[in-house]
Each structure stands twice: as C-alpha cells, then as structure tokens.
Design a protein around this motif. Sequence first.
Motif, PDB file in Angstrom:
ATOM      1  N   GLN A 271       1.219  -1.240   0.047  1.00 54.54           N
ATOM      2  CA  GLN A 271       0.008  -0.489  -0.161  1.00 54.54           C
ATOM      3  C   GLN A 271       1.066   1.255   0.252  1.00 54.54           C
ATOM      4  OE1 GLN A 271      -3.014  -0.216   2.768  1.00 54.54           O
ATOM      5  NE2 GLN A 271      -3.853   2.193   3.035  1.00 54.54           N
ATOM      6  N   VAL A 272       0.719   1.940  -0.554  1.00 50.05           N
ATOM      7  CA  VAL A 272       1.431   3.655  -0.643  1.00 50.05           C
ATOM      8  C   VAL A 272       0.844   4.777  -0.137  1.00 50.05           C
ATOM      9  CG1 VAL A 272       2.510   4.756  -2.531  1.00 50.05           C
ATOM     10  CG2 VAL A 272       1.918   3.326  -3.498  1.00 50.05           C
ATOM     11  N   ASN A 273       1.455   5.779   0.831  1.00 49.15           N
ATOM     12  CA  ASN A 273       1.084   6.331   1.427  1.00 49.15           C
ATOM     13  C   ASN A 273       1.466   7.251   1.108  1.00 49.15           C
ATOM     14  OD1 ASN A 273      -0.758   4.900   3.132  1.00 49.15           O
ATOM     15  ND2 ASN A 273       1.136   4.454   4.130  1.00 49.15           N
ATOM     16  N   LEU A 274       0.514   8.317   0.945  1.00 40.44           N
ATOM     17  CA  LEU A 274       1.613   9.844   0.430  1.00 40.44           C
ATOM     18  C   LEU A 274       0.530  10.440   1.558  1.00 40.44           C
ATOM     19  CD1 LEU A 274      -0.162  10.087  -3.112  1.00 40.44           C
ATOM     20  CD2 LEU A 274       2.251   9.893  -2.230  1.00 40.44           C
ATOM     21  N   ALA A 275       0.927  11.600   1.948  1.00 40.01           N
ATOM     22  CA  ALA A 275       0.917  12.947   3.165  1.00 40.01           C
ATOM     23  C   ALA A 275       1.332  14.235   3.203  1.00 40.01           C
ATOM     24  CB  ALA A 275       1.855  12.455   4.793  1.00 40.01           C
ATOM     25  N   GLU A 276       0.013  14.669   2.840  1.00 42.04           N
ATOM     26  CA  GLU A 276       0.789  16.001   3.033  1.00 42.04           C
ATOM     27  C   GLU A 276       0.588  17.105   3.464  1.00 42.04           C
ATOM     28  OE1 GLU A 276      -2.863  15.047   0.249  1.00 42.04           O
ATOM     29  OE2 GLU A 276      -1.670  14.738   1.874  1.00 42.04           O
ATOM     30  N   SER A 277       1.592  18.343   3.869  1.00 42.86           N
ATOM     31  CA  SER A 277       2.205  19.097   4.995  1.00 42.86           C
ATOM     32  C   SER A 277       2.436  20.430   4.349  1.00 42.86           C
ATOM     33  CB  SER A 277       2.753  18.379   6.054  1.00 42.86           C
ATOM     34  OG  SER A 277       4.691  18.454   5.543  1.00 42.86           O
ATOM     35  N   GLY A 278       2.389  21.456   5.162  1.00 39.73           N
ATOM     36  CA  GLY A 278       2.374  22.819   4.789  1.00 39.73           C
ATOM     37  C   GLY A 278       0.901  23.787   4.639  1.00 39.73           C
TER      38      GLY A 278
ATOM     39  N   LEU B 108       3.881  23.335  -0.024  1.00 38.08           N
ATOM     40  CA  LEU B 108       2.961  22.430   0.437  1.00 38.08           C
ATOM     41  C   LEU B 108       3.619  21.441   0.029  1.00 38.08           C
ATOM     42  CD1 LEU B 108      -0.297  22.522  -0.580  1.00 38.08           C
ATOM     43  CD2 LEU B 108       0.573  23.536   1.223  1.00 38.08           C
ATOM     44  N   SER B 109       4.015  20.042   0.729  1.00 40.24           N
ATOM     45  CA  SER B 109       4.602  19.180   0.599  1.00 40.24           C
ATOM     46  C   SER B 109       4.024  17.976  -0.093  1.00 40.24           C
ATOM     47  CB  SER B 109       6.003  19.028   2.109  1.00 40.24           C
ATOM     48  OG  SER B 109       6.584  20.308   1.576  1.00 40.24           O
ATOM     49  N   CYS B 110       4.595  17.053  -0.008  1.00 39.80           N
ATOM     50  CA  CYS B 110       3.546  15.444  -0.012  1.00 39.80           C
ATOM     51  C   CYS B 110       5.027  14.481   0.061  1.00 39.80           C
ATOM     52  CB  CYS B 110       2.917  15.700  -1.391  1.00 39.80           C
ATOM     53  SG  CYS B 110       2.804  13.912  -1.505  1.00 39.80           S
ATOM     54  N   ALA B 111       4.775  14.001   1.094  1.00 38.54           N
ATOM     55  CA  ALA B 111       5.306  12.968   1.561  1.00 38.54           C
ATOM     56  C   ALA B 111       5.638  11.397   1.203  1.00 38.54           C
ATOM     57  CB  ALA B 111       6.171  12.579   2.943  1.00 38.54           C
ATOM     58  N   ALA B 112       6.306  11.338   0.531  1.00 39.34           N
ATOM     59  CA  ALA B 112       5.292   9.360  -0.094  1.00 39.34           C
ATOM     60  C   ALA B 112       6.836   8.612   0.277  1.00 39.34           C
ATOM     61  CB  ALA B 112       5.582   9.493  -2.176  1.00 39.34           C
ATOM     62  N   SER B 113       5.257   7.211   0.716  1.00 39.32           N
ATOM     63  CA  SER B 113       6.110   6.049   1.488  1.00 39.32           C
ATOM     64  C   SER B 113       6.964   5.422   0.570  1.00 39.32           C
ATOM     65  CB  SER B 113       5.109   5.338   1.831  1.00 39.32           C
ATOM     66  OG  SER B 113       4.193   4.625   0.720  1.00 39.32           O
ATOM     67  N   ALA B 114       6.705   5.480  -0.781  1.00 35.57           N
ATOM     68  CA  ALA B 114       7.698   4.772  -2.285  1.00 35.57           C
ATOM     69  C   ALA B 114       8.557   5.857  -2.868  1.00 35.57           C
ATOM     70  CB  ALA B 114       6.112   4.266  -3.094  1.00 35.57           C
TER      71      ALA B 114
ATOM     72  N   ALA C  31      -2.588   6.160  -5.370  1.00 40.17           N
ATOM     73  CA  ALA C  31      -2.876   6.624  -4.524  1.00 40.17           C
ATOM     74  C   ALA C  31      -3.568   8.268  -4.286  1.00 40.17           C
ATOM     75  CB  ALA C  31      -1.752   6.231  -3.616  1.00 40.17           C
ATOM     76  N   TRP C  32      -3.893   8.762  -2.742  1.00 35.79           N
ATOM     77  CA  TRP C  32      -4.183  10.029  -2.724  1.00 35.79           C
ATOM     78  C   TRP C  32      -3.746   9.748  -0.633  1.00 35.79           C
ATOM     79  CZ3 TRP C  32      -6.514  13.669  -5.289  1.00 35.79           C
ATOM     80  CH2 TRP C  32      -7.160  13.164  -6.948  1.00 35.79           C
ATOM     81  N   GLY C  33      -3.615  11.755  -1.038  1.00 33.18           N
ATOM     82  CA  GLY C  33      -3.031  11.731   0.762  1.00 33.18           C
ATOM     83  C   GLY C  33      -4.327  12.959   1.009  1.00 33.18           C
ATOM     84  N   GLN C  34      -4.323  12.243   2.462  1.00 35.00           N
ATOM     85  CA  GLN C  34      -4.878  12.957   3.060  1.00 35.00           C
ATOM     86  C   GLN C  34      -5.541  14.351   3.974  1.00 35.00           C
ATOM     87  OE1 GLN C  34      -2.064  13.109   4.728  1.00 35.00           O
ATOM     88  NE2 GLN C  34      -1.643  14.735   6.267  1.00 35.00           N
TER      89      GLN C  34
END
Length: 129
Positions: A1-8, A20-26, A118-121
Amino acid sequence: QVNLAESGGGSVQAGGSLRLSCAASAATNMYSSMGWFRQAPGKTREALAGIYSDGTITYAHFVKDRFSISQDNANNILFLQMNNLTPEDTATYYCAADFSLSSRAVIQGNYDPKSLDAWGQGTLVTVSS
C-alpha cells in the motif's frame, strides 16, 4: 500500500506564499505521474499541477503563473510552491500519484482522478484578504 502525506498548509494573507510538501512511502521515481489537486467547500475538485516520468509538467491555466510543482526523488517528496495567493485559493489541497497514468492522458483529459493509485489526506490552506 502506498501512502502519501501532505504538509505545509496554514493561514496566510493575500499576496503571501506557501510551500506544500507531500511525503511518499514509495520512491517518487516509481510513479509515472504525481500531482496536486484542491477542493474548496461546496466546489468540485480541481486539478492544479502534475509532474510525469517523461519530464512533462502541466498546470491548470488559473495557477500557471503562480504555482510551481517539483519533486525531490532523493527524499521522495513532492512540492507545490504557491505564490501570490488570493482568497480564492482557500481549499484543502491533496497530492496524488499513479503508477501508470501518462502525461498524454492527462493533457487529453482522458483519466478519472478517482482511479489514481494513491491520495493523501489533504492539507488546509486558508487565504485571508
């Protein structure tokens, strides 16, 4: 499963900037496409910018001169630099990624954002006047 997490995200006055940043697990270089979308309350989701494995970068016309997309493959992060923000930019911003979507399909409008891998939250951006 691929996870994306936005911040900023956050609150900023009109004319200000956010990154904005988007950290990817892959590894980001594994994706054929990565991009940013936003959705304001009561409005439909909008595609903002995309970056593709063939080197193509696309922007929605209404952000082209103000927003810039980039990625750091060494650290698996996707960025969206947003300048000269206006209250109309207030929305929740999402990053998304896909392993097979091509730049050609996006340019032709031949894809469904709901089908992306994949989509972030989301991260909230509020711009005050």
